[in-house]
Design a protein around this motif. Structure first.
Motif, short mmCIF file in Angstrom:
data_model
loop_
_atom_site.label_atom_id
_atom_site.label_comp_id
_atom_site.label_asym_id
_atom_site.label_seq_id
_atom_site.Cartn_x
_atom_site.Cartn_y
_atom_site.Cartn_z
N GLY A 78 0.84 -1.29 0.06
CA GLY A 78 -0.05 0.05 -0.06
C GLY A 78 0.79 1.40 0.01
N VAL A 79 2.28 1.12 0.05
CA VAL A 79 3.18 2.35 0.16
C VAL A 79 2.72 3.13 -1.33
CG1 VAL A 79 5.37 2.89 -0.23
CG2 VAL A 79 4.47 1.64 1.46
N ASP A 80 2.87 4.23 -1.40
CA ASP A 80 2.56 5.10 -2.65
C ASP A 80 3.55 5.02 -3.79
OD1 ASP A 80 -0.26 6.30 -1.73
OD2 ASP A 80 1.18 7.28 -0.23
N ARG A 81 4.87 5.08 -3.21
CA ARG A 81 5.98 5.30 -4.41
C ARG A 81 7.19 4.68 -3.62
NH1 ARG A 81 8.88 10.16 -4.13
NH2 ARG A 81 7.92 11.53 -2.60
N GLY A 82 8.26 4.36 -4.45
CA GLY A 82 9.48 3.94 -3.95
C GLY A 82 10.77 4.59 -4.30
N ILE A 83 11.69 4.76 -3.75
CA ILE A 83 13.09 5.31 -4.20
C ILE A 83 14.15 4.40 -3.75
CG2 ILE A 83 14.63 6.99 -3.86
CD1 ILE A 83 12.35 9.01 -2.58
N LEU A 84 14.75 3.90 -4.72
CA LEU A 84 15.78 3.22 -4.80
C LEU A 84 17.06 3.75 -4.90
CD1 LEU A 84 17.02 0.09 -4.59
CD2 LEU A 84 17.12 0.01 -7.12
N LEU A 85 18.01 3.87 -3.84
CA LEU A 85 19.31 4.33 -3.91
C LEU A 85 20.14 3.24 -4.12
CD1 LEU A 85 18.86 6.40 -0.42
CD2 LEU A 85 18.45 7.35 -2.81
N LYS A 86 20.57 3.06 -5.24
CA LYS A 86 21.33 1.92 -5.94
C LYS A 86 22.84 1.92 -5.72
CE LYS A 86 22.06 0.04 -10.19
NZ LYS A 86 21.80 0.56 -11.59
N ALA A 87 23.08 0.95 -5.00
CA ALA A 87 24.42 0.56 -4.62
C ALA A 87 24.76 -1.01 -4.68
CB ALA A 87 24.81 1.38 -3.53
N GLU A 88 25.40 -1.40 -5.62
CA GLU A 88 25.90 -2.84 -5.52
C GLU A 88 26.07 -3.64 -4.39
OE1 GLU A 88 24.38 -4.95 -7.60
OE2 GLU A 88 23.55 -3.01 -8.54
#
Ligand SMILES: Cc1cc2nc3c(=O)[nH]c(=O)nc-3n(C[C@H](O)[C@H](O)[C@H](O)COP(=O)(O)OP(=O)(O)OC[C@H]3O[C@@H](n4cnc5c(N)ncnc54)[C@H](O)[C@@H]3O)c2cc1C
Ligand SMILES: Nc1ncnc2c1ncn2[C@@H]1O[C@H](COP(=O)(O)O)[C@@H](O)[C@H]1O
Lengths: 249, 323
Positions: A78-88
């Motif tokens: 149900g979360v509205d949006r997502g942010i991926l802080l991308k780091a391998e």
């Protein structure tokens, strides 16, 4: 209210750990990754608060490309949006992880940032509280009850053999302990909707921080014990062994 | 040479055992590094700080005030960070309790330094190297702390308190000039009616699982725990069923415990449960299923019905302890 939830991608708790060839990390082949169980409580609490007061819930995850799936799980809940802080690769030092999350949170203008109490992989129990300090926000960790009215909050946290009652005002940081709520399961409709929700990907650069992994090993096998017997008849022998062999009392 | 700062924990003015353990860890490290151990005690005015030299402190610093009776996170963090700021200390050591796991990260954030949580050993022979379990004990890291200063929390029961004869001179430290008010205020601490020994700190834990069939039957678990002077633990199954409070859950999403003796009653031994208790020194399992996985980690097992075995065991232990 605008709420952020920081979530981590971790190996399923069922995982039997195998050590990778480098001797410093786990062998991820065949490992199923899930949303950190404690972060489910954080997501649930955010959704409940949103249901009461409207607003927006944003999930933030620092992790590899594959952590998009973890964010989709939160979106499906149900979360509205997502942010991926991308780091391998994530460094071992929680300060480095906290700095990256704090930098993102600082831009968001959130009233509340929720975290899990701990990540079941690294077991640091630190990132949420470090983030709060970096942002100079009030924070309470390992919360089992949270009440918010008009920007004022009270939280309950369990300590050894007692419960602490803490009051603070928003904006703030709270880390969620088991018992805070019962996380919902993503419904089919939620899973369908999640596919269309916005998910931003931002590349981040992380330094190594101040902790170097020398080695990751499996704990020594417990030497196999013995069945002293069956039923109540075995009690005297057990007590004898505990007293004279194991010397535990 | 920079020294080691140990931040001690008190409850109602009494320094906790876990802080004696933290002092022991600090003392051993200091002896390797050739430096001193300073202890910082934050608490109410009547906190008893005598005898800390005997646990390894060269110097004891106190910051005692009525306002500091309860754990006020931001005030405590400010006081500790003020002491540790400025390079006087290589490392800050705390016990990995609820307080330590909240205060440690705050100090690390303020110092801008690395933190390692829940360590089980520290060595200073080749820089500071610690071991610490991860995945709730399914694996163990050996980590080199390359940053300085650093903050370390030490797992309860991992290091035994030592008997030392250090000076332990007491010195009051003044609060910094700009005392910031607590941004989050702890109003009160409520102890439950039957203030129980905490499962994470207890030297003996008797835990019950679904094999007990009903919440009522936990009387058996409590009885045995009482006979041994131990704490009650629980599997997640019985916590989720509402039979026992969350605070008693042992395992990957509960507490990680390493008591001297862990007795599992009617617990199958799921991987998440084993993760939380496999470092116990002695494990005893009582389960009616001879193939239950708990027997794979148990030092001693009885295959049998808890309702039959536990009353007899409790009785025998009461007798043994009397005699
Ligand atoms: C994300 C996640 C996290 C989890 N975290 C944890 C955790 O932190 N801690 C935890 O404990 N679990 C955890 N679990 C749950 C775990 O997988 C098991 O479900 C749980 O540990 C089982 O509890 P139990 O042993 O009490 O019950 P069961 O597995 O049902 O076992 C009951 C045992 O009692 C025995 N028995 C029955 N009757 C009797 C009798 N009369 N006398 C003697 N023996 C009897 C049976 O033979 C059986 O072995 C987690 C699961 C998930 C998915
Ligand atoms: N890589 C990450 N991305 C997002 N959130 C994280 C990350 N690592 C830790 N967290 C958050 O911080 C909490 C505590 O993690 P830890 O201090 O690593 O035990 C987790 O439950 C998450 O809410």
């Amino acid at each position: 209210m605008k709420i952020a939830v920081c979530i981590k991608r971790v190996p399923d708790t069922e995982t039997r750990i195998k050590i990778a060839a480098d001797g410093k990390s786990i062998d991820e082949s065949g490992v199923k990754f899930v949303l950190n169980p404690f972060d489910e409580y954080a997501v649930e609490e955010a959704l409940k608060l949103k249901e009461q007061s409207n607003g927006e819930v944003v999930a933030i995850c620092l992790g590899p490309e594959a952590a998009q799936e973890t964010l989709r799980t939160a979106l499906a809940m149900g979360v509205d949006r997502g942010i991926l802080l991308k780091a391998e690769r994530l460094p071992r030092d929680p300060l480095v992880v906290a700095r990256a999350l704090a930098a993102e949170l600082e831009q968001g203008g959130y009233d509340l940032a929720l975290f899990g109490k701990l990540a079941v992989d690294d077991y640091d129990q630190a990132v949420g509280t470090i983030v709060a300090e970096l942002l100079a926000l009030p924070s309470v960790s390992a919360v089992t009850r949270l009440e918010i009215t008009d920007g004022h909050a009270t939280a309950q946290r369990e300590v050894e053999g007692a419960v602490e009652l803490v009051e603070f005002s928003l904006p703030a940081v709270v880390t969620a302990e088991k018992g805070l709520n019962e996380p919902r399961y993503p419904a089919l409709r939620g899973i369908m909707l999640a596919k269309k929700k916005p998910l931003d990907i931002k590349e981040v650069e992380l330094d190594e921080g101040g902790i170097e992994v020398l080695e990751l090993t499996l704990p020594p096998d417990r030497k196999s014990g013995r069945i002293v017997g069956e039923g109540a008849a075995a009690v005297p022998e057990l007590v004898e062994a505990l007293r004279n062999e194991a010397k535990v009392f | 040479m920079s020294d080691i700062l140990t931040v001690l924990e008190q409850r109602e003015g009494v320094v906790k055992r876990v802080s004696h353990e933290a002092l022991a860890a600090a003392r051993a490290l200091a002896d390797e590094l050739g430096c001193e151990v300073h202890a910082l005690v934050i608490g109410p005015p009547d906190t008893d700080v005598t005898g800390l030299g005997q646990y390894g402190a060269d110097k004891v610093m106190t910051s005692l005030d009525e306002e500091l009776t309860l754990y006020q996170a931001s005030r405590y963090a400010q006081i500790a960070a003020d002491q540790a700021m400025g390079g006087a200390y290589t490392t800050v050591i705390l016990g990995a309790t609820s307080l330590g796991k909240d205060l440690g990260p705050r100090i690390a954030a303020r110092l801008g330094c690395p933190l390692t949580s829940d360590v089980t050993s520290i060595s200073g022979v080749d820089g500071i190297v610690v071991t610490r379990p991860v995945f709730a004990g399914k694996a163990i890291y050996r980590l080199k702390i390359t940053g300085s200063p650093s903050v370390i929390t030490v797992r309860p029961n991992a290091v035994a308190p030592v008997a030392a004869s250090n000076a332990g001179v007491v010195e009051e430290v003044s609060a910094s000039d700009d005392v910031k008010p607590a941004v989050a205020r702890t109003l009160e601490v409520r102890a439950p009616d039957n203030a129980a020994l905490d499962v994470a700190e207890a030297a003996i834990v008797v835990a019950g699982g679904r094999g007990l069939k009903e919440a009522e039957h936990f009387k058996l678990v409590e009885g045995l725990a009482q006979a041994l002077g131990g704490a009650v633990g629980a599997s997640r199954a019985v916590v989720d069923a509402g039979w026992r409070p969350h605070s008693e859950q042992v395992g990957q999403t509960g507490k990680t415990v390493s008591p001297n003796l862990y007795i599992a009653l009617g617990i199958s031994g799921a991987i998440q449960h084993l993760a939380g208790m496999r470092t116990a020194k002695v494990i005893v399992a009582i389960n009616k299923d001879p193939d239950a996985p708990i027997f794979k980690v148990a030092d001693y097992g009885i295959v049998g019905d808890v309702f039959e075995v536990v009353p007899r065991l409790t009785e025998a232990i009461v007798k043994a302890r009397e005699g």
